[in-house]
Motif scaffolding. Structure first.
Motif, PDB file in Angstrom:
ATOM      1  N   GLY A  72      61.188 -83.308  78.848  1.00 16.91           N
ATOM      2  CA  GLY A  72      61.589 -82.101  78.146  1.00 16.91           C
ATOM      3  C   GLY A  72      61.611 -80.895  79.046  1.00 16.91           C
ATOM      4  O   GLY A  72      61.615 -81.012  80.269  1.00 16.91           O
ATOM      5  N   THR A  98      67.704 -73.724  67.605  1.00 17.48           N
ATOM      6  CA  THR A  98      67.108 -74.299  68.809  1.00 17.48           C
ATOM      7  C   THR A  98      68.015 -75.412  69.336  1.00 17.48           C
ATOM      8  O   THR A  98      68.733 -76.046  68.558  1.00 17.48           O
ATOM      9  CB  THR A  98      65.716 -74.891  68.504  1.00 17.48           C
ATOM     10  N   THR A 100      69.291 -79.064  70.903  1.00 16.66           N
ATOM     11  CA  THR A 100      69.003 -80.443  70.499  1.00 16.66           C
ATOM     12  C   THR A 100      67.753 -80.951  71.219  1.00 16.66           C
ATOM     13  O   THR A 100      67.646 -80.870  72.434  1.00 16.66           O
ATOM     14  CB  THR A 100      70.189 -81.359  70.852  1.00 16.66           C
ATOM     15  N   ALA A 101      66.812 -81.437  70.429  1.00 16.13           N
ATOM     16  CA  ALA A 101      65.570 -81.985  70.988  1.00 16.13           C
ATOM     17  C   ALA A 101      64.958 -82.894  69.935  1.00 16.13           C
ATOM     18  O   ALA A 101      65.187 -82.694  68.734  1.00 16.13           O
ATOM     19  CB  ALA A 101      64.590 -80.870  71.350  1.00 16.13           C
ATOM     20  N   TRP A 104      60.166 -79.833  68.916  1.00 15.15           N
ATOM     21  CA  TRP A 104      59.727 -78.729  69.779  1.00 15.15           C
ATOM     22  C   TRP A 104      58.489 -78.071  69.182  1.00 15.15           C
ATOM     23  O   TRP A 104      58.197 -78.211  67.997  1.00 15.15           O
ATOM     24  CB  TRP A 104      60.840 -77.709  70.009  1.00 15.15           C
ATOM     25  N   LEU A 166      60.541 -77.872  74.479  1.00 15.78           N
ATOM     26  CA  LEU A 166      61.528 -78.766  73.870  1.00 15.78           C
ATOM     27  C   LEU A 166      61.303 -80.161  74.436  1.00 15.78           C
ATOM     28  O   LEU A 166      61.417 -80.361  75.642  1.00 15.78           O
ATOM     29  CB  LEU A 166      62.945 -78.301  74.198  1.00 15.78           C
ATOM     30  N   THR A 169      64.928 -83.143  75.325  1.00 14.97           N
ATOM     31  CA  THR A 169      66.022 -82.221  75.039  1.00 14.97           C
ATOM     32  C   THR A 169      67.220 -82.453  75.959  1.00 14.97           C
ATOM     33  O   THR A 169      67.084 -83.028  77.043  1.00 14.97           O
ATOM     34  CB  THR A 169      65.560 -80.764  75.187  1.00 14.97           C
ATOM     35  N   ILE A 171      69.149 -79.710  76.728  1.00 15.01           N
ATOM     36  CA  ILE A 171      69.583 -78.321  76.917  1.00 15.01           C
ATOM     37  C   ILE A 171      70.329 -78.089  78.224  1.00 15.01           C
ATOM     38  O   ILE A 171      71.268 -77.319  78.279  1.00 15.01           O
ATOM     39  CB  ILE A 171      68.382 -77.347  76.799  1.00 15.01           C
TER      40      ILE A 171
END
Lengths: 190, 182
Positions: A72, A98, A100-101, A104, A166, A169, A171
């Motif tokens: 993460g 937030t 995609t994870a 969190w 996260l 994730t 991100i």
């Protein structure tokens, strides 16, 4: 006399540039490996097997057990979305979506890493245990005084930080459009 | 005036050199690094549960208070290492750190390993033996090659509800951390 003045001036400039640049690199760090999204800052290369020298120095300075790249990403906020330092005397609304994870957490901490949440309450927010709006966005309140919706009571005085972690994730793996946005931190009242 | 400007320019160049020295030597000079903290906590071939983060208590490793953590230290000089066990059906992850605190490898249970954790740690020489089929390992074992012989393995486990925390921590403590008999 002139030579002595120039020599002292050179040393002052050298020390100011050397230590000032190092302080900036390890605190703000945007030019040196850190990524800033709104008030949130992360060091994306901290979980790599061979981080760059700036990330390595940042990790040495914080002493934190960083997440691996496959686990993460952790973001730290020391300021709100208007750039003001976070202060425990104020009420903050964390508002938005937030990335995609799998899940969190959001935890308020003091500068030394200690949790500042109420001792007999939850230590922070966990994505699976909060109420959301119909569009999936979140509205979280962090303050010493009572707040609506999702509220986390904090204690003590002075500045603080927020850690948004996260897990699992994507991100920084989105293609083309850059990292996904993170929630805003809005100061409501002090 | 020109001479003073040259001295200032020299100061800037010297400052850049100081900056590089600070950045490059900080990991060696810092005392409270993740490497020294792991060394103080980890025990050889033994799972150690890290203390739950309590409000107001020091948290130098910046652990997430919502998670439980297990740590084990392995020395791969004599034989490859193995961390294995069964974990609850919740989010968990495993990461391998070297003695400098860098993460050599990490994964989560979303990567298809479900509830069963079985990670084998091999140094470069042992990985070569593995490729030559001179080492026997469990079927389905996740093979991780490490750069060094001293490694730390951290397992993070996220209980879905605080009330389940003790039960999850107990499950975490049952993990096995040992050298593989070859």
């Amino acid at each position: 006399m002139r030579f002595l003045f120039n020599l002292v001036l050179m040393l002052v400039v050298a020390l100011a540039v050397g230590f000032g640049l190092s302080y900036y690199a390890l605190n703000d760090g945007r030019l040196f490996g850190a990524v800033q999204i709104g008030p949130w800052t992360a060091w994306p290369r901290s979980g790599l097997p061979a981080p760059d020298p700036y990330t390595r120095a940042y990790l040495a300075r914080t002493g934190a057990l960083q997440l691996g790249q496959g686990e993460g990403m952790q973001f730290v906020a020391t300021i709100d979305s208007d750039g003001n330092p976070l202060n425990r005397a104020c009420r903050y609304r964390i508002d938005g979506n937030t990335p995609t994870a799998t899940f969190w957490t959001l935890v308020p901490i003091a500068a030394d890493g200690a949790s500042i949440a109420r001792p007999d309450g939850p230590p922070g927010f966990e994505s699976g245990r909060i109420a959301r709006a119909n569009d999936g966005s979140v509205q979280l309140y962090v303050s010493k005084t009572l707040a609506p919706l999702n509220w986390l009571e904090i204690t003590g005085n002075g500045s603080f930080q927020m850690l948004l972690t996260l897990y699992d994730t994507t991100i920084f793996t989105n293609t083309g459009t850059g990292p996904a946005p993170l929630p805003s931190i809005i100061r409501e009242a002090c | 005036m020109v001479r003073t400007a040259l001295y200032v320019l020299g100061g800037i160049l010297l400052g850049l050199a100081i900056h590089l020295v600070v950045i490059l030597t900080l990991p060696q000079l810092a005392t409270g690094t993740v490497a020294t903290r792991l060394a103080g906590l980890g025990q050889l071939d033994k799972i150690v549960l890290l203390d739950t983060v309590k409000p107001g208590a020091p948290n130098p490793l910046r652990l997430d208070p919502e998670l439980d953590y297990a740590l084990c230290r392995l020395d791969l000089r004599s034989a490859p290492g193995q961390v294995s066990g069964t974990l609850p059906l919740s989010f968990w992850s495993v990461s391998v750190y070297d003695t400098t605190g860098s993460v050599l490898y990490s994964t989560t249970n979303r990567d298809g390993i479900g509830q069963t954790l079985n990670v084998g740690l091999f140094d470069p020489a042992q990985t070569r033996l593995l490729a030559e089929q001179k080492l026997d390992i469990d079927t389905g074992q996740l093979i991780v090659e490490t750069k060094t012989d001293d490694v730390y393995v951290v397992v993070r486990l996220a209980p879905p509800q605080p009330v389940m925390r003790d039960r999850y921590a107990a499950q975490l403590s049952k993990l096995s951390c040992k050298n593989i008999k070859t």
